[in-house]
Design an enzyme around this catalytic site. Structure first.
Site, PDB file in Angstrom:
ATOM      1  N   ASP A  67      29.778  26.416  37.878  1.00 42.90           N
ATOM      2  CA  ASP A  67      30.064  25.680  39.276  1.00 42.90           C
ATOM      3  C   ASP A  67      29.172  26.254  40.389  1.00 42.90           C
ATOM      4  OD1 ASP A  67      31.511  28.096  39.100  1.00 42.90           O
ATOM      5  OD2 ASP A  67      33.303  26.891  38.455  1.00 42.90           O
ATOM      6  N   ASP A 136      46.264  28.669  39.579  1.00 41.63           N
ATOM      7  CA  ASP A 136      46.717  27.405  39.339  1.00 41.63           C
ATOM      8  C   ASP A 136      46.392  26.791  38.205  1.00 41.63           C
ATOM      9  OD1 ASP A 136      44.008  26.810  39.869  1.00 41.63           O
ATOM     10  OD2 ASP A 136      44.668  25.430  41.441  1.00 41.63           O
ATOM     11  N   HIS A 138      43.051  26.702  36.784  1.00 43.86           N
ATOM     12  CA  HIS A 138      41.808  25.997  36.658  1.00 43.86           C
ATOM     13  C   HIS A 138      40.905  26.861  35.868  1.00 43.86           C
ATOM     14  CE1 HIS A 138      40.502  27.722  40.775  1.00 43.86           C
ATOM     15  NE2 HIS A 138      39.878  28.511  39.775  1.00 43.86           N
ATOM     16  N   GLU A 143      40.512  21.734  38.294  1.00 48.47           N
ATOM     17  CA  GLU A 143      41.991  21.940  39.149  1.00 48.47           C
ATOM     18  C   GLU A 143      42.988  21.195  38.431  1.00 48.47           C
ATOM     19  OE1 GLU A 143      42.154  24.305  41.191  1.00 48.47           O
ATOM     20  OE2 GLU A 143      41.128  24.184  42.888  1.00 48.47           O
TER      21      GLU A 143
HETATM   22  C1  F6R Z   1      34.049  30.606  39.370  1.00 48.19           C
HETATM   23  C2  F6R Z   1      35.190  30.053  38.310  1.00 48.19           C
HETATM   24  C3  F6R Z   1      36.325  29.983  38.556  1.00 48.19           C
HETATM   25  C4  F6R Z   1      36.995  31.404  38.677  1.00 48.19           C
HETATM   26  C5  F6R Z   1      38.525  31.640  39.001  1.00 48.19           C
HETATM   27  C6  F6R Z   1      38.792  32.893  38.905  1.00 48.19           C
HETATM   28  O1  F6R Z   1      32.768  30.333  38.838  1.00 48.19           O
HETATM   29  O2  F6R Z   1      34.655  29.134  37.447  1.00 48.19           O
HETATM   30  O3  F6R Z   1      37.391  29.127  37.814  1.00 48.19           O
HETATM   31  O4  F6R Z   1      36.632  31.935  37.391  1.00 48.19           O
HETATM   32  O5  F6R Z   1      38.667  30.835  40.173  1.00 48.19           O
HETATM   33  O6  F6R Z   1      38.267  33.692  40.259  1.00 48.19           O
HETATM   34  P1  F6R Z   1      38.543  35.222  40.351  1.00 48.19           P
HETATM   35  O7  F6R Z   1      37.931  36.063  39.211  1.00 48.19           O
HETATM   36  O8  F6R Z   1      37.831  35.527  41.550  1.00 48.19           O
HETATM   37  O9  F6R Z   1      39.935  35.661  40.242  1.00 48.19           O
END
Ligand code: F6R
Length: 262
Positions: A67, A136, A138, A143
């Site tokens: 992403d 949440d 994701h 989401e």
């Molecule tokens: C980012 C991504 C997100 C993160 C998720 C957890 O490339 O794909 O799904 O992996 O938001 O983020 P952290 O590791 O910062 O808690």
């Protein structure tokens, strides 16, 4: 779904790094699906050290990031492209032309998403998809309410994700509302998925993902259907798992060679 419970965030990140390193050692031209975020810092640090001290060779590795913030160019300090350069790409011998991060400035989003998916296909598909987990539920930035068969597209971040990720932006600069993300369907197409999570804040999402129903309200729950998915968590993130003792027992009795190979 295999669930590995380790004692600390450091152990989770190192295990993630070991699994990726093992994938590269077994298949030099592996196609990796990569993620960003705080959880991945230690993973990329481990891989950089394995390259520096033990010659782990990235010269044939190809990578596709999950992403990117929509509206941020690759050189924006808070873009995921910059994150990847700082944490991994500039620290190992991966060829820049073998790395892809979605283009946050794409004018024709639909065309860009179809081209990105076609490039993954042309590379032979993703061998190992690295994933973090949102509070949440994701994965990528799919989401809650995301289609469980979705392809790559533009998504609107939830207020919760925007609040959490605001930490990566300097005071006064508000983060984008939109992202380009691979879909749940793209993630499910990877040959193996590896999801890492640590910390008490992730405990409800881990429980919903592993033991709850498969539902678009927790997109990560779709991984229950994946034929090869490894989940590595620390004790704090595992706190709500009803089957925690069973998962510990399974891992304890696995043959040593299988602990990394899945
Ligand atoms: C980012 C991504 C997100 C993160 C998720 C957890 O490339 O794909 O799904 O992996 O938001 O983020 P952290 O590791 O910062 O808690």
């Amino acid at each position: 779904m295999e669930v590995i419970i380790l004692s600390s965030p450091k152990e989770v990140e190192e295990m993630g790094g070991r699994i990726l390193a093992d994938q590269i050692a077994r298949k030099a031209d592996s196609v990796l699906g990569l993620a960003t975020g705080a959880t991945m810092h230690g993973v990329y640090h481990y891989l950089s050290l394995r390259h520096e001290k033990h010659g782990l060779d990235f010269s044939k590795v190809r990578s596709f990031n999950l992403d990117e913030y929509y509206g941020l160019g690759p050189h924006h300090p808070c873009s995921y492209h910059t994150y990847m350069c700082q944490h991994l790409f500039e620290r190992v011998n991966i060829q820049p032309e073998n790395t892809r991060v979605p283009d946050g400035l794409a004018q024709d989003v639909e065309a860009h998403c179809r081209e990105y998916e076609a490039a993954i296909e042309a590379a032979g598909g993703i061998d190992l998809q690295l994933l973090g987990l949102g509070e949440d539920g994701h994965i990528g930035f799919n989401e809650p309410s995301s289609s469980l068969s979705s392809g790559m597209r533009i998504k609107t971040l939830t207020p919760m994700t925007r609040r959490t990720n605001q930490r990566d932006f300097p005071p006064g600069e508000s983060m984008p509302m939109h992202v380009l993300t691979l879909g749940v369907g793209n993630i499910m197409a990877a040959r193996r998925c590896l999801l890492l999570a640590h910390g008490a804040k992730k405990a409800p999402a881990i429980q919903a993902m592993v033991e709850g129903p498969i539902t678009a309200m927790c997109p990560a729950s779709m991984l229950q259907q994946h034929r090869s998915c490894t989940v590595v968590v620390d004790e704090a993130a595992a706190a709500f798992l009803q089957l925690a003792d069973y998962f510990r027992c399974v891992y304890k009795h696995k043959p040593e060679w299988q602990k990394v190979n899945g």
